[in-house]
Design a protein around this motif. Structure first.
Motif, mmCIF file in Angstrom:
data_model
loop_
_atom_site.group_PDB
_atom_site.id
_atom_site.type_symbol
_atom_site.label_atom_id
_atom_site.label_comp_id
_atom_site.label_asym_id
_atom_site.label_seq_id
_atom_site.Cartn_x
_atom_site.Cartn_y
_atom_site.Cartn_z
ATOM 1 N N GLN A 23 6.480 -14.543 3.642
ATOM 2 C CA GLN A 23 5.096 -14.102 3.471
ATOM 3 C C GLN A 23 5.049 -12.943 2.493
ATOM 4 O OE1 GLN A 23 2.602 -13.439 6.965
ATOM 5 N NE2 GLN A 23 1.363 -11.938 5.860
ATOM 6 N N GLU A 24 4.089 -13.033 1.582
ATOM 7 C CA GLU A 24 3.761 -11.899 0.710
ATOM 8 C C GLU A 24 2.747 -11.059 1.467
ATOM 9 O OE1 GLU A 24 0.394 -10.404 -0.808
ATOM 10 O OE2 GLU A 24 0.385 -12.595 -1.085
ATOM 11 N N ILE A 25 3.045 -9.765 1.647
ATOM 12 C CA ILE A 25 2.171 -8.883 2.412
ATOM 13 C C ILE A 25 1.693 -7.725 1.541
ATOM 14 C CG2 ILE A 25 3.273 -9.507 4.596
ATOM 15 C CD1 ILE A 25 3.899 -6.020 3.470
ATOM 16 N N VAL A 26 0.568 -7.140 1.938
ATOM 17 C CA VAL A 26 0.057 -5.933 1.287
ATOM 18 C C VAL A 26 -0.079 -4.856 2.356
ATOM 19 C CG1 VAL A 26 -1.846 -4.897 0.004
ATOM 20 C CG2 VAL A 26 -1.139 -7.229 -0.500
ATOM 21 N N ALA A 27 0.354 -3.658 2.031
ATOM 22 C CA ALA A 27 0.285 -2.548 2.968
ATOM 23 C C ALA A 27 -0.025 -1.265 2.205
ATOM 24 C CB ALA A 27 1.605 -2.410 3.734
ATOM 25 N N ILE A 28 -0.391 -0.239 2.944
ATOM 26 C CA ILE A 28 -0.628 1.083 2.364
ATOM 27 C C ILE A 28 0.588 1.962 2.642
ATOM 28 C CG2 ILE A 28 -2.103 3.114 2.317
ATOM 29 C CD1 ILE A 28 -3.435 0.608 1.234
ATOM 30 N N GLN A 29 1.220 2.401 1.585
ATOM 31 C CA GLN A 29 2.377 3.278 1.728
ATOM 32 C C GLN A 29 1.925 4.725 1.594
ATOM 33 O OE1 GLN A 29 5.999 2.297 -0.500
ATOM 34 N NE2 GLN A 29 6.186 4.452 -1.100
ATOM 35 N N VAL A 30 2.299 5.519 2.557
ATOM 36 C CA VAL A 30 1.950 6.927 2.550
ATOM 37 C C VAL A 30 3.220 7.747 2.734
ATOM 38 C CG1 VAL A 30 0.578 8.753 3.607
ATOM 39 C CG2 VAL A 30 -0.323 6.426 3.522
ATOM 40 N N GLY A 31 3.528 8.568 1.755
ATOM 41 C CA GLY A 31 4.690 9.440 1.839
ATOM 42 C C GLY A 31 4.316 10.796 2.411
ATOM 43 N N PRO A 32 5.302 11.643 2.671
ATOM 44 C CA PRO A 32 5.016 12.961 3.251
ATOM 45 C C PRO A 32 4.129 13.823 2.379
ATOM 46 C CG PRO A 32 7.362 12.685 2.722
ATOM 47 C CD PRO A 32 6.707 11.395 2.472
ATOM 48 N N GLU A 33 4.194 13.657 1.064
ATOM 49 C CA GLU A 33 3.402 14.505 0.176
ATOM 50 C C GLU A 33 2.540 13.703 -0.804
ATOM 51 O OE1 GLU A 33 6.142 17.015 -1.821
ATOM 52 O OE2 GLU A 33 6.805 18.049 -0.004
ATOM 53 N N GLY A 34 2.760 12.409 -0.896
ATOM 54 C CA GLY A 34 2.086 11.616 -1.913
ATOM 55 C C GLY A 34 0.748 11.070 -1.465
#
Length: 393
Positions: free
Chosen positions: A150-161
Protein backbone atom coordinates in the motif's frame (compact mmCIF):
# COMPACT_ATOMS: atom_id res chain seq x y z
CA UNK A 1 15.93 -7.56 -14.41
CA UNK A 2 13.17 -8.95 -16.62
CA UNK A 3 12.10 -7.68 -20.01
CA UNK A 4 9.29 -8.97 -22.16
CA UNK A 5 7.68 -8.25 -25.49
CA UNK A 6 5.32 -5.33 -25.04
CA UNK A 7 1.83 -5.90 -26.49
CA UNK A 8 0.32 -3.16 -28.62
CA UNK A 9 -2.55 -1.02 -27.41
CA UNK A 10 -4.85 -2.92 -29.74
CA UNK A 11 -3.76 -6.22 -28.22
CA UNK A 12 -4.27 -5.01 -24.66
CA UNK A 13 -7.71 -3.61 -25.50
CA UNK A 14 -8.61 -6.91 -27.18
CA UNK A 15 -7.57 -8.81 -24.05
CA UNK A 16 -9.69 -6.52 -21.88
CA UNK A 17 -12.65 -6.93 -24.21
CA UNK A 18 -12.33 -10.70 -24.04
CA UNK A 19 -12.20 -10.52 -20.24
CA UNK A 20 -15.44 -8.56 -19.97
CA UNK A 21 -17.84 -11.56 -20.09
CA UNK A 22 -15.90 -13.38 -17.37
CA UNK A 23 -15.91 -10.26 -15.20
CA UNK A 24 -19.65 -9.87 -15.78
CA UNK A 25 -20.22 -13.45 -14.66
CA UNK A 26 -18.43 -12.76 -11.36
CA UNK A 27 -19.96 -9.31 -10.77
CA UNK A 28 -22.86 -10.56 -8.63
CA UNK A 29 -20.46 -12.55 -6.42
CA UNK A 30 -18.19 -9.53 -6.08
CA UNK A 31 -21.13 -7.35 -5.05
CA UNK A 32 -22.33 -9.84 -2.46
CA UNK A 33 -18.88 -10.43 -0.97
CA UNK A 34 -17.72 -6.80 -1.35
CA UNK A 35 -14.48 -7.55 -3.15
CA UNK A 36 -13.41 -8.63 -6.62
CA UNK A 37 -13.60 -12.40 -7.07
CA UNK A 38 -10.22 -14.17 -6.88
CA UNK A 39 -10.76 -15.66 -10.34
CA UNK A 40 -11.39 -12.20 -11.80
CA UNK A 41 -8.15 -10.94 -10.27
CA UNK A 42 -6.27 -13.93 -11.65
CA UNK A 43 -7.80 -13.45 -15.09
CA UNK A 44 -6.76 -9.79 -15.17
CA UNK A 45 -3.27 -10.74 -14.02
CA UNK A 46 -2.99 -13.39 -16.74
CA UNK A 47 -4.03 -10.78 -19.32
CA UNK A 48 -1.26 -8.43 -18.14
CA UNK A 49 -3.68 -5.79 -16.85
CA UNK A 50 -1.57 -5.11 -13.76
CA UNK A 51 1.63 -4.59 -15.78
CA UNK A 52 0.48 -1.56 -17.74
CA UNK A 53 2.32 0.95 -15.54
CA UNK A 54 5.27 -1.26 -14.56
CA UNK A 55 8.70 -0.38 -16.02
CA UNK A 56 9.84 -2.49 -18.95
CA UNK A 57 12.94 -3.62 -17.07
CA UNK A 58 10.65 -5.57 -14.72
CA UNK A 59 8.57 -7.07 -17.51
CA UNK A 60 6.06 -4.23 -17.58
CA UNK A 61 4.49 -2.50 -20.55
CA UNK A 62 4.99 1.22 -19.70
CA UNK A 63 1.61 1.91 -21.30
CA UNK A 64 0.41 5.47 -21.86
CA UNK A 65 -2.82 6.80 -20.39
CA UNK A 66 -4.67 6.52 -23.71
CA UNK A 67 -4.16 2.77 -23.40
CA UNK A 68 -5.35 2.81 -19.79
CA UNK A 69 -8.51 4.62 -20.90
CA UNK A 70 -9.36 2.07 -23.57
CA UNK A 71 -8.51 -0.95 -21.42
CA UNK A 72 -10.50 0.22 -18.38
CA UNK A 73 -13.48 1.09 -20.57
CA UNK A 74 -13.60 -2.48 -21.87
CA UNK A 75 -13.20 -3.97 -18.39
CA UNK A 76 -16.05 -1.78 -17.11
CA UNK A 77 -18.38 -3.15 -19.77
CA UNK A 78 -18.08 -6.37 -17.78
CA UNK A 79 -17.87 -5.07 -14.21
CA UNK A 80 -17.34 -1.54 -12.97
CA UNK A 81 -15.84 -2.71 -9.68
CA UNK A 82 -13.20 -4.83 -11.41
CA UNK A 83 -12.33 -1.97 -13.77
CA UNK A 84 -12.16 0.53 -10.91
CA UNK A 85 -9.87 -1.76 -8.93
CA UNK A 86 -7.52 -2.21 -11.87
CA UNK A 87 -7.47 1.57 -12.40
CA UNK A 88 -6.69 2.18 -8.75
CA UNK A 89 -3.80 -0.27 -8.91
CA UNK A 90 -2.35 1.59 -11.90
CA UNK A 91 -2.00 4.84 -9.97
CA UNK A 92 0.00 3.66 -6.90
CA UNK A 93 2.00 1.37 -9.22
CA UNK A 94 2.96 4.47 -11.21
CA UNK A 95 3.78 6.27 -7.97
CA UNK A 96 6.05 3.40 -6.97
CA UNK A 97 8.08 4.16 -10.08
CA UNK A 98 9.01 7.55 -8.58
CA UNK A 99 10.78 5.92 -5.62
CA UNK A 100 14.50 5.08 -5.61
CA UNK A 101 15.40 2.24 -7.94
CA UNK A 102 16.34 -0.13 -5.12
CA UNK A 103 12.82 0.27 -3.70
CA UNK A 104 11.37 -0.57 -7.08
CA UNK A 105 13.60 -3.66 -7.20
CA UNK A 106 11.91 -4.83 -4.00
CA UNK A 107 8.32 -4.06 -5.01
CA UNK A 108 8.51 -5.33 -8.58
CA UNK A 109 10.22 -8.56 -7.56
CA UNK A 110 6.65 -9.88 -7.25
CA UNK A 111 5.23 -10.70 -10.68
CA UNK A 112 1.95 -8.89 -11.37
CA UNK A 113 2.41 -6.98 -8.13
CA UNK A 114 -0.63 -5.05 -6.95
CA UNK A 115 -0.20 -1.76 -5.08
CA UNK A 116 -3.23 -0.07 -3.54
CA UNK A 117 -3.15 3.41 -2.10
CA UNK A 118 -4.61 6.70 -1.01
CA UNK A 119 -3.83 10.40 -1.08
CA UNK A 120 -5.47 11.20 2.25
CA UNK A 121 -2.97 12.17 5.00
CA UNK A 122 -4.86 10.48 7.82
CA UNK A 123 -1.88 9.15 9.76
CA UNK A 124 1.09 10.52 11.67
CA UNK A 125 4.75 9.67 11.08
CA UNK A 126 7.40 10.06 13.76
CA UNK A 127 11.05 10.24 12.65
CA UNK A 128 13.30 7.54 14.10
CA UNK A 129 16.77 6.27 13.24
CA UNK A 130 16.66 4.92 9.71
CA UNK A 131 13.13 5.95 8.85
CA UNK A 132 9.75 6.74 10.39
CA UNK A 133 7.17 5.03 12.57
CA UNK A 134 3.60 5.46 11.34
CA UNK A 135 0.32 5.27 13.21
CA UNK A 136 -3.09 5.91 11.68
CA UNK A 137 -5.73 4.65 9.30
CA UNK A 138 -6.83 5.19 5.72
CA UNK A 139 -10.32 4.71 4.34
CA UNK A 140 -11.56 3.88 0.84
CA UNK A 141 -8.52 1.68 0.04
CA UNK A 142 -9.80 -0.03 -3.10
CA UNK A 143 -8.38 -3.46 -3.86
CA UNK A 144 -6.70 -3.82 -0.47
CA UNK A 145 -7.70 -7.48 -0.12
CA UNK A 146 -5.68 -8.50 -3.17
CA UNK A 147 -2.76 -6.08 -2.77
CA UNK A 148 0.85 -6.80 -1.91
CA UNK A 149 1.77 -3.21 -0.96
CA UNK A 150 0.00 0.00 0.00
CA UNK A 151 1.09 3.52 -0.82
CA UNK A 152 0.25 5.65 2.23
CA UNK A 153 0.27 9.36 3.04
CA UNK A 154 1.04 10.65 6.52
CA UNK A 155 2.05 13.84 8.30
CA UNK A 156 5.60 13.77 9.56
CA UNK A 157 6.35 16.02 12.49
CA UNK A 158 9.86 16.35 13.87
CA UNK A 159 10.88 17.79 17.25
CA UNK A 160 11.62 21.20 15.73
CA UNK A 161 10.38 21.08 12.14
CA UNK A 162 7.16 22.06 10.47
CA UNK A 163 4.61 19.33 9.69
CA UNK A 164 5.41 17.78 6.31
CA UNK A 165 3.20 15.36 4.35
CA UNK A 166 5.05 12.28 3.21
CA UNK A 167 4.25 9.38 0.96
CA UNK A 168 5.54 5.88 1.68
CA UNK A 169 5.29 2.25 0.63
CA UNK A 170 4.25 -0.40 3.15
CA UNK A 171 3.84 -4.17 2.70
CA UNK A 172 0.23 -5.19 3.30
CA UNK A 173 1.49 -7.69 5.86
CA UNK A 174 2.39 -4.70 8.08
CA UNK A 175 -1.16 -3.35 8.03
CA UNK A 176 -4.48 -4.39 9.53
CA UNK A 177 -7.57 -4.49 7.31
CA UNK A 178 -10.92 -3.37 8.75
CA UNK A 179 -13.77 -5.00 6.80
CA UNK A 180 -16.06 -1.97 6.72
CA UNK A 181 -16.95 -1.63 3.02
CA UNK A 182 -20.76 -1.72 3.23
CA UNK A 183 -21.90 0.61 0.47
CA UNK A 184 -24.52 1.15 -2.20
CA UNK A 185 -22.14 1.44 -5.16
CA UNK A 186 -18.84 -0.03 -6.33
CA UNK A 187 -19.43 -2.69 -3.70
CA UNK A 188 -17.10 -5.15 -5.42
CA UNK A 189 -14.06 -2.90 -5.07
CA UNK A 190 -13.45 -3.91 -1.45
CA UNK A 191 -12.45 -0.34 -0.59
CA UNK A 192 -11.87 -1.10 3.06
CA UNK A 193 -10.02 0.75 5.82
CA UNK A 194 -6.40 -0.13 6.59
CA UNK A 195 -4.63 0.57 9.87
CA UNK A 196 -1.00 1.07 10.82
CA UNK A 197 0.05 0.47 14.43
CA UNK A 198 3.66 1.46 15.14
CA UNK A 199 4.74 0.46 11.63
CA UNK A 200 8.39 1.16 10.89
CA UNK A 201 9.11 2.33 7.33
CA UNK A 202 12.76 2.62 6.24
CA UNK A 203 13.85 5.99 4.89
CA UNK A 204 14.34 4.76 1.33
CA UNK A 205 10.62 3.98 1.13
CA UNK A 206 9.62 7.52 2.13
CA UNK A 207 9.31 10.59 -0.13
CA UNK A 208 7.99 14.12 0.44
CA UNK A 209 4.45 14.31 -0.92
CA UNK A 210 5.23 17.66 -2.53
CA UNK A 211 7.94 16.08 -4.68
CA UNK A 212 5.53 13.42 -5.92
CA UNK A 213 2.75 15.93 -6.62
CA UNK A 214 5.24 18.08 -8.50
CA UNK A 215 6.60 15.25 -10.63
CA UNK A 216 10.07 15.16 -9.07
CA UNK A 217 11.03 11.46 -9.00
CA UNK A 218 13.81 9.93 -6.93
CA UNK A 219 14.24 7.20 -9.55
CA UNK A 220 17.20 7.51 -11.89
CA UNK A 221 16.21 4.65 -14.17
CA UNK A 222 12.76 6.14 -14.90
CA UNK A 223 13.79 9.79 -15.16
CA UNK A 224 13.72 9.85 -18.97
CA UNK A 225 10.73 7.51 -19.47
CA UNK A 226 7.82 9.60 -20.81
CA UNK A 227 5.04 8.12 -18.67
CA UNK A 228 6.92 8.83 -15.42
CA UNK A 229 7.66 12.52 -16.00
CA UNK A 230 4.15 13.89 -15.58
CA UNK A 231 2.68 15.36 -12.37
CA UNK A 232 0.67 13.00 -10.19
CA UNK A 233 -2.81 14.55 -10.39
CA UNK A 234 -3.04 14.67 -14.20
CA UNK A 235 -1.81 11.07 -14.22
CA UNK A 236 -4.38 10.04 -11.62
CA UNK A 237 -7.15 11.83 -13.52
CA UNK A 238 -6.26 10.19 -16.82
CA UNK A 239 -5.90 6.79 -15.18
CA UNK A 240 -9.38 6.88 -13.60
CA UNK A 241 -11.77 7.94 -16.34
CA UNK A 242 -11.91 4.72 -18.35
CA UNK A 243 -14.18 3.09 -15.78
CA UNK A 244 -16.71 5.91 -16.00
CA UNK A 245 -16.76 5.80 -19.78
CA UNK A 246 -17.02 2.01 -19.76
CA UNK A 247 -19.96 2.10 -17.34
CA UNK A 248 -21.82 4.42 -19.71
CA UNK A 249 -21.16 2.03 -22.58
CA UNK A 250 -22.24 -0.88 -20.38
CA UNK A 251 -25.54 0.90 -19.71
CA UNK A 252 -26.00 1.33 -23.45
CA UNK A 253 -25.27 -2.38 -23.98
CA UNK A 254 -27.69 -3.41 -21.24
CA UNK A 255 -30.46 -1.17 -22.52
CA UNK A 256 -30.28 -2.31 -26.13
CA UNK A 257 -30.03 -5.96 -25.13
CA UNK A 258 -33.43 -5.74 -23.43
CA UNK A 259 -35.05 -3.35 -25.90
CA UNK A 260 -36.44 -5.86 -28.46
CA UNK A 261 -38.54 -7.65 -25.84
CA UNK A 262 -39.80 -4.61 -23.97
CA UNK A 263 -43.09 -2.79 -24.27
CA UNK A 264 -44.16 0.32 -22.34
CA UNK A 265 -46.65 -0.81 -19.72
CA UNK A 266 -50.00 0.99 -19.54
CA UNK A 267 -49.59 2.39 -23.05
CA UNK A 268 -50.44 1.02 -26.47
CA UNK A 269 -46.76 0.72 -27.41
CA UNK A 270 -46.24 -3.00 -27.98
CA UNK A 271 -42.56 -2.25 -28.50
CA UNK A 272 -40.61 0.37 -26.59
CA UNK A 273 -38.45 0.89 -29.67
CA UNK A 274 -41.43 2.43 -31.50
CA UNK A 275 -42.00 5.22 -28.98
CA UNK A 276 -40.73 8.72 -29.84
CA UNK A 277 -39.80 9.10 -26.18
CA UNK A 278 -37.37 6.20 -26.53
CA UNK A 279 -35.82 7.81 -29.61
CA UNK A 280 -35.21 11.04 -27.70
CA UNK A 281 -33.80 9.17 -24.72
CA UNK A 282 -31.43 7.05 -26.79
CA UNK A 283 -30.17 10.01 -28.80
CA UNK A 284 -29.65 12.09 -25.64
CA UNK A 285 -27.75 9.35 -23.82
CA UNK A 286 -25.47 8.46 -26.70
CA UNK A 287 -24.64 12.09 -27.38
CA UNK A 288 -23.62 12.38 -23.73
CA UNK A 289 -21.34 9.36 -24.16
CA UNK A 290 -19.84 11.03 -27.22
CA UNK A 291 -19.16 14.18 -25.18
CA UNK A 292 -17.61 12.10 -22.39
CA UNK A 293 -15.32 10.48 -24.94
CA UNK A 294 -14.18 13.92 -26.11
CA UNK A 295 -13.14 14.99 -22.61
CA UNK A 296 -11.56 11.60 -21.90
CA UNK A 297 -9.41 11.67 -25.03
CA UNK A 298 -8.52 15.33 -24.57
CA UNK A 299 -7.24 14.51 -21.08
CA UNK A 300 -5.25 11.41 -21.98
CA UNK A 301 -3.94 13.08 -25.12
CA UNK A 302 -2.60 15.98 -23.09
CA UNK A 303 -0.99 13.75 -20.45
CA UNK A 304 0.68 11.55 -23.04
CA UNK A 305 1.86 14.43 -25.22
CA UNK A 306 3.34 16.35 -22.29
CA UNK A 307 5.09 13.23 -21.05
CA UNK A 308 6.54 12.44 -24.46
CA UNK A 309 7.81 15.98 -24.95
CA UNK A 310 8.98 16.45 -21.36
CA UNK A 311 7.28 19.85 -21.30
CA UNK A 312 6.39 21.73 -18.12
CA UNK A 313 2.72 21.98 -17.17
CA UNK A 314 0.92 25.28 -16.86
CA UNK A 315 -1.47 25.85 -13.97
CA UNK A 316 -4.40 26.01 -16.36
CA UNK A 317 -3.45 22.66 -17.90
CA UNK A 318 -3.28 21.05 -14.48
CA UNK A 319 -6.70 22.21 -13.36
CA UNK A 320 -8.21 21.47 -16.78
CA UNK A 321 -7.05 17.88 -16.33
CA UNK A 322 -9.22 17.66 -13.24
CA UNK A 323 -12.07 19.47 -15.01
CA UNK A 324 -11.96 16.98 -17.88
CA UNK A 325 -12.04 14.10 -15.40
CA UNK A 326 -15.07 15.63 -13.71
CA UNK A 327 -16.78 16.16 -17.05
CA UNK A 328 -16.30 12.51 -18.02
CA UNK A 329 -17.83 11.40 -14.73
CA UNK A 330 -20.76 13.82 -14.99
CA UNK A 331 -21.60 13.02 -18.60
CA UNK A 332 -21.24 9.28 -18.08
CA UNK A 333 -23.61 9.44 -15.12
CA UNK A 334 -26.10 11.52 -17.08
CA UNK A 335 -26.04 8.94 -19.88
CA UNK A 336 -26.51 6.06 -17.43
CA UNK A 337 -29.36 7.90 -15.72
CA UNK A 338 -31.18 8.30 -19.03
CA UNK A 339 -30.80 4.61 -19.88
CA UNK A 340 -31.82 3.61 -16.35
CA UNK A 341 -34.93 5.80 -16.46
CA UNK A 342 -35.85 4.31 -19.82
CA UNK A 343 -35.39 0.75 -18.52
CA UNK A 344 -38.65 0.61 -16.57
CA UNK A 345 -39.67 -0.98 -13.29
CA UNK A 346 -38.32 -4.41 -14.17
CA UNK A 347 -34.79 -3.00 -14.19
CA UNK A 348 -34.69 -2.77 -10.40
CA UNK A 349 -34.27 -6.53 -10.08
CA UNK A 350 -30.73 -7.35 -9.02
CA UNK A 351 -30.16 -9.70 -11.96
CA UNK A 352 -30.63 -6.78 -14.39
CA UNK A 353 -27.23 -5.09 -14.89
CA UNK A 354 -28.47 -1.49 -15.31
CA UNK A 355 -29.27 -1.08 -11.60
CA UNK A 356 -25.72 -2.02 -10.60
CA UNK A 357 -24.23 0.19 -13.31
CA UNK A 358 -26.30 3.15 -12.07
CA UNK A 359 -25.16 2.62 -8.48
CA UNK A 360 -21.52 2.26 -9.53
CA UNK A 361 -21.42 5.45 -11.62
CA UNK A 362 -23.14 7.34 -8.81
CA UNK A 363 -20.44 6.20 -6.41
CA UNK A 364 -17.72 7.32 -8.81
CA UNK A 365 -19.25 10.79 -9.08
CA UNK A 366 -19.14 11.14 -5.29
CA UNK A 367 -15.40 10.46 -5.09
CA UNK A 368 -13.64 13.52 -3.64
CA UNK A 369 -11.12 13.85 -6.48
CA UNK A 370 -13.59 12.99 -9.24
CA UNK A 371 -16.62 15.02 -8.13
CA UNK A 372 -17.74 17.05 -11.17
CA UNK A 373 -18.76 20.12 -9.16
CA UNK A 374 -15.51 20.29 -7.20
CA UNK A 375 -13.43 19.99 -10.36
CA UNK A 376 -15.50 22.49 -12.34
CA UNK A 377 -15.25 25.02 -9.51
CA UNK A 378 -11.46 24.60 -9.35
CA UNK A 379 -11.15 25.12 -13.11
CA UNK A 380 -13.40 28.18 -13.08
CA UNK A 381 -11.54 29.63 -10.10
CA UNK A 382 -8.24 29.53 -11.95
CA UNK A 383 -9.82 30.82 -15.15
CA UNK A 384 -11.02 33.81 -13.13
CA UNK A 385 -7.46 34.62 -12.09
CA UNK A 386 -7.53 33.20 -8.57
CA UNK A 387 -4.99 30.83 -7.05
CA UNK A 388 -6.07 27.18 -6.66
CA UNK A 389 -7.32 26.38 -3.16
CA UNK A 390 -5.81 22.88 -3.11
CA UNK A 391 -2.41 21.20 -3.39
CA UNK A 392 -3.98 18.43 -5.47
CA UNK A 393 -3.45 19.77 -8.97
Amino acid sequence: MLTTEVPTREELVRRASELAPALRNKAAWSEEHRRVHDEAIEAMADAGIFRLRVPARYGGYESDTSTLLDVAAELARGDGSAAWTASVYWIPTWMTCLFPDEVQDEVFATRDVRVCGTLSPTAMAAPVDGGVVVNGRWGFVSGAWHSHWQEIVAIQVGPEGEPMPIIALVPMTDLEIIDDWNTSGLRGTGSVTTVAKDVFIPAERVLPLGAVLGGQPASKANAAVPIYRVPLLPVAAASSIGTALGLARAAKDAFFERLPERKITYTDYASQSAAPLTHLQVADAIMKIDEAEFHAHRLTGLVDAKGAAGDAWTLEERVRARADMGAVCRLAKEAVDVFATASGGSSIYTHVPIQRIARDITAMNLHALMHPNTNAELYGRVLCGLEPNTLYI
